[in-house]
Design a protein around this motif. Structure first.
Motif, PDB file in Angstrom:
ATOM      1  N   LEU A   1       0.834  -1.200   0.000  1.00 18.36           N
ATOM      2  CA  LEU A   1       0.000   0.000   0.000  1.00 18.36           C
ATOM      3  C   LEU A   1       0.871   1.252   0.000  1.00 18.36           C
ATOM      4  CD1 LEU A   1      -2.716   1.481   0.257  1.00 18.36           C
ATOM      5  CD2 LEU A   1      -2.557   1.162   2.741  1.00 18.36           C
ATOM      6  N   LYS A   2       1.906   1.241   0.823  1.00 16.18           N
ATOM      7  CA  LYS A   2       2.810   2.389   0.899  1.00 16.18           C
ATOM      8  C   LYS A   2       3.493   2.627  -0.444  1.00 16.18           C
ATOM      9  CE  LYS A   2       6.991   4.390   1.814  1.00 16.18           C
ATOM     10  NZ  LYS A   2       8.221   4.364   0.993  1.00 16.18           N
ATOM     11  N   GLU A   3       3.954   1.561  -1.086  1.00 17.99           N
ATOM     12  CA  GLU A   3       4.603   1.699  -2.392  1.00 17.99           C
ATOM     13  C   GLU A   3       3.637   2.241  -3.438  1.00 17.99           C
ATOM     14  OE1 GLU A   3       8.108  -1.657  -2.612  1.00 17.99           O
ATOM     15  OE2 GLU A   3       6.067  -2.257  -3.136  1.00 17.99           O
ATOM     16  N   THR A   4       2.402   1.713  -3.414  1.00 16.85           N
ATOM     17  CA  THR A   4       1.417   2.121  -4.408  1.00 16.85           C
ATOM     18  C   THR A   4       1.061   3.593  -4.280  1.00 16.85           C
ATOM     19  OG1 THR A   4       0.480  -0.114  -4.445  1.00 16.85           O
ATOM     20  CG2 THR A   4      -0.891   1.656  -5.328  1.00 16.85           C
ATOM     21  N   VAL A   5       0.870   4.042  -3.048  1.00 14.54           N
ATOM     22  CA  VAL A   5       0.413   5.408  -2.804  1.00 14.54           C
ATOM     23  C   VAL A   5       1.561   6.416  -2.866  1.00 14.54           C
ATOM     24  CG1 VAL A   5      -0.659   6.952  -1.103  1.00 14.54           C
ATOM     25  CG2 VAL A   5      -1.549   4.631  -1.440  1.00 14.54           C
ATOM     26  N   CYS A   6       2.721   6.034  -2.331  1.00 17.85           N
ATOM     27  CA  CYS A   6       3.798   7.013  -2.154  1.00 17.85           C
ATOM     28  C   CYS A   6       4.952   6.910  -3.157  1.00 17.85           C
ATOM     29  CB  CYS A   6       4.372   6.893  -0.740  1.00 17.85           C
ATOM     30  SG  CYS A   6       3.166   7.131   0.590  1.00 17.85           S
ATOM     31  N   ASP A   7       5.225   5.716  -3.649  1.00 18.74           N
ATOM     32  CA  ASP A   7       6.444   5.517  -4.433  1.00 18.74           C
ATOM     33  C   ASP A   7       6.211   5.315  -5.928  1.00 18.74           C
ATOM     34  OD1 ASP A   7       7.753   5.602  -1.979  1.00 18.74           O
ATOM     35  OD2 ASP A   7       7.657   3.430  -1.720  1.00 18.74           O
ATOM     36  N   GLN A   8       5.145   4.645  -6.285  1.00 19.98           N
ATOM     37  CA  GLN A   8       4.925   4.276  -7.677  1.00 19.98           C
ATOM     38  C   GLN A   8       4.524   5.479  -8.529  1.00 19.98           C
ATOM     39  OE1 GLN A   8       3.096   0.388  -8.889  1.00 19.98           O
ATOM     40  NE2 GLN A   8       1.372   1.717  -9.347  1.00 19.98           N
ATOM     41  N   PRO A   9       5.251   5.756  -9.602  1.00 18.46           N
ATOM     42  CA  PRO A   9       4.899   6.896 -10.468  1.00 18.46           C
ATOM     43  C   PRO A   9       3.550   6.659 -11.149  1.00 18.46           C
ATOM     44  CG  PRO A   9       7.134   6.095 -10.902  1.00 18.46           C
ATOM     45  CD  PRO A   9       6.464   5.062 -10.060  1.00 18.46           C
TER      46      PRO A   9
ATOM     47  N   CYS B   1      13.537  -4.523  -6.060  1.00 22.22           N
ATOM     48  CA  CYS B   1      13.181  -4.722  -7.466  1.00 22.22           C
ATOM     49  C   CYS B   1      12.068  -3.775  -7.903  1.00 22.22           C
ATOM     50  CB  CYS B   1      12.770  -6.176  -7.699  1.00 22.22           C
ATOM     51  SG  CYS B   1      14.141  -7.343  -7.532  1.00 22.22           S
ATOM     52  N   HIS B   2      11.101  -3.555  -7.037  1.00 25.61           N
ATOM     53  CA  HIS B   2      10.044  -2.592  -7.354  1.00 25.61           C
ATOM     54  C   HIS B   2      10.639  -1.206  -7.591  1.00 25.61           C
ATOM     55  CE1 HIS B   2       6.496  -5.018  -5.466  1.00 25.61           C
ATOM     56  NE2 HIS B   2       6.764  -5.379  -6.692  1.00 25.61           N
ATOM     57  N   HIS B   3      11.576  -0.811  -6.756  1.00 18.99           N
ATOM     58  CA  HIS B   3      12.133   0.537  -6.889  1.00 18.99           C
ATOM     59  C   HIS B   3      13.060   0.653  -8.095  1.00 18.99           C
ATOM     60  CE1 HIS B   3      10.658   2.802  -3.330  1.00 18.99           C
ATOM     61  NE2 HIS B   3      10.336   1.587  -2.946  1.00 18.99           N
ATOM     62  N   ILE B   4      13.636  -0.438  -8.530  1.00 17.85           N
ATOM     63  CA  ILE B   4      14.383  -0.412  -9.792  1.00 17.85           C
ATOM     64  C   ILE B   4      13.420  -0.100 -10.939  1.00 17.85           C
ATOM     65  CG2 ILE B   4      15.575  -1.858 -11.484  1.00 17.85           C
ATOM     66  CD1 ILE B   4      16.943  -3.278  -9.126  1.00 17.85           C
ATOM     67  N   LEU B   5      12.253  -0.743 -10.924  1.00 21.33           N
ATOM     68  CA  LEU B   5      11.249  -0.484 -11.956  1.00 21.33           C
ATOM     69  C   LEU B   5      10.703   0.934 -11.855  1.00 21.33           C
ATOM     70  CD1 LEU B   5       9.261  -3.851 -11.874  1.00 21.33           C
ATOM     71  CD2 LEU B   5      10.931  -3.110 -13.581  1.00 21.33           C
ATOM     72  N   TYR B   6      10.487   1.418 -10.639  1.00 21.88           N
ATOM     73  CA  TYR B   6       9.969   2.786 -10.462  1.00 21.88           C
ATOM     74  C   TYR B   6      10.955   3.807 -11.030  1.00 21.88           C
ATOM     75  CZ  TYR B   6       6.784   0.592  -7.087  1.00 21.88           C
ATOM     76  OH  TYR B   6       5.844  -0.207  -6.469  1.00 21.88           O
ATOM     77  N   LYS B   7      12.245   3.608 -10.755  1.00 19.32           N
ATOM     78  CA  LYS B   7      13.249   4.543 -11.254  1.00 19.32           C
ATOM     79  C   LYS B   7      13.298   4.536 -12.780  1.00 19.32           C
ATOM     80  CE  LYS B   7      16.261   4.371  -7.177  1.00 19.32           C
ATOM     81  NZ  LYS B   7      17.589   3.942  -6.655  1.00 19.32           N
ATOM     82  N   LEU B   8      13.193   3.356 -13.371  1.00 18.70           N
ATOM     83  CA  LEU B   8      13.193   3.270 -14.834  1.00 18.70           C
ATOM     84  C   LEU B   8      11.968   3.973 -15.417  1.00 18.70           C
ATOM     85  CD1 LEU B   8      14.379  -0.404 -15.465  1.00 18.70           C
ATOM     86  CD2 LEU B   8      15.698   1.711 -15.688  1.00 18.70           C
ATOM     87  N   ARG B   9      10.846   3.814 -14.750  1.00 20.16           N
ATOM     88  CA  ARG B   9       9.622   4.452 -15.240  1.00 20.16           C
ATOM     89  C   ARG B   9       9.729   5.971 -15.150  1.00 20.16           C
ATOM     90  NH1 ARG B   9       4.012   2.500 -12.807  1.00 20.16           N
ATOM     91  NH2 ARG B   9       4.572   0.683 -14.053  1.00 20.16           N
TER      92      ARG B   9
END
Length: 215
Positions: free
Chosen positions: A50-58, A118-126
């Protein structure tokens, strides 16, 4: 960064948090501390997502099919019942061996940390693709060195870890694990095929779809 990378819409993650928290309050009266441990692990996993979805994911223009959205909500809300049903209905639950509880917690911590990475690697690429208006690139680093979808692998390991922490007593949870393996296994295979079509010889030939060195 694949078009099929992991994504949990806010609606799904919020329903998951609400559902699992409500079940947790009900289990507070349960004599099975093992069930409480398992549900705590699940709640922590949902809270992190939930935290990643709301706060981190572009944010992107990507949309999820209404059918997938509905299945996602049902899945994340109903999954805790796998533990609840076993703890209340299945007789003979005992305190798990210390090694099983410790192994489950250790595997859970390992998988959670690597899924976050791994999620944050994808977020940075996005984010980079959005800022530079560039196309997709092949993710690198952490478990991406071994498989196309390490975040899917970690998701499976997290559920295996919860099952292990119960001393393998949460038999209903096995069906959840089977569903997760089948669902993410199919998606991982499709993602790997997309990588190979898109990047051709630039995509590492030794990188497997979901299981390092095997598949």
């Amino acid at each position: 960064m694949s078009a099929t990378d992991a994504w949990m819409p806010p609606g799904i993650s919020k329903w998951a948090a609400v559902g699992s928290t409500g079940i947790g309050l009900g289990l507070a009266q349960s004599p099975h501390k093992t069930a409480l441990l398992a549900l705590s692990m699940y709640n922590t996993h949902v809270a992190l997502r939930l935290k990643e979805t709301v706060c981190d994911q572009p944010e992107t223009s990507a949309r999820m099919h209404i059918g997938q959205y509905g299945v996602g909500i049902i899945y994340y809300v109903v999954t805790p019942f796998a533990v609840v049903v076993d703890s209340y209905v299945m007789p003979g639950w005992t305190r798990p061996p210390a090694w099983a509880a410790l192994a489950g917690i250790a595997l859970y911590a390992y998988a959670s940390v690597h899924q976050w990475r791994c999620h944050h690697i994808l977020y940075k690429l996005r984010r980079r693709a959005m800022l530079q208006s560039s196309g997709y690139v092949v993710p690198e680093g952490d478990l991406f060195s071994f498989v196309a979808c390490p975040h899917f692998l970690c998701e499976i390991l997290i559920y295996l870890a919860i099952w292990t922490a119960t001393g393998f007593q949460a038999t209903t949870l096995v069906w959840t694990i089977c569903w997760t393996v089948i669902n993410l296994g199919i998606t991982a295979r499709e993602t790997q095929q997309w990588y190979r079509r898109t990047f051709g010889s630039k995509y590492p030939r030794s990188r497997k779809a979901l299981v390092p060195y095997m598949w």
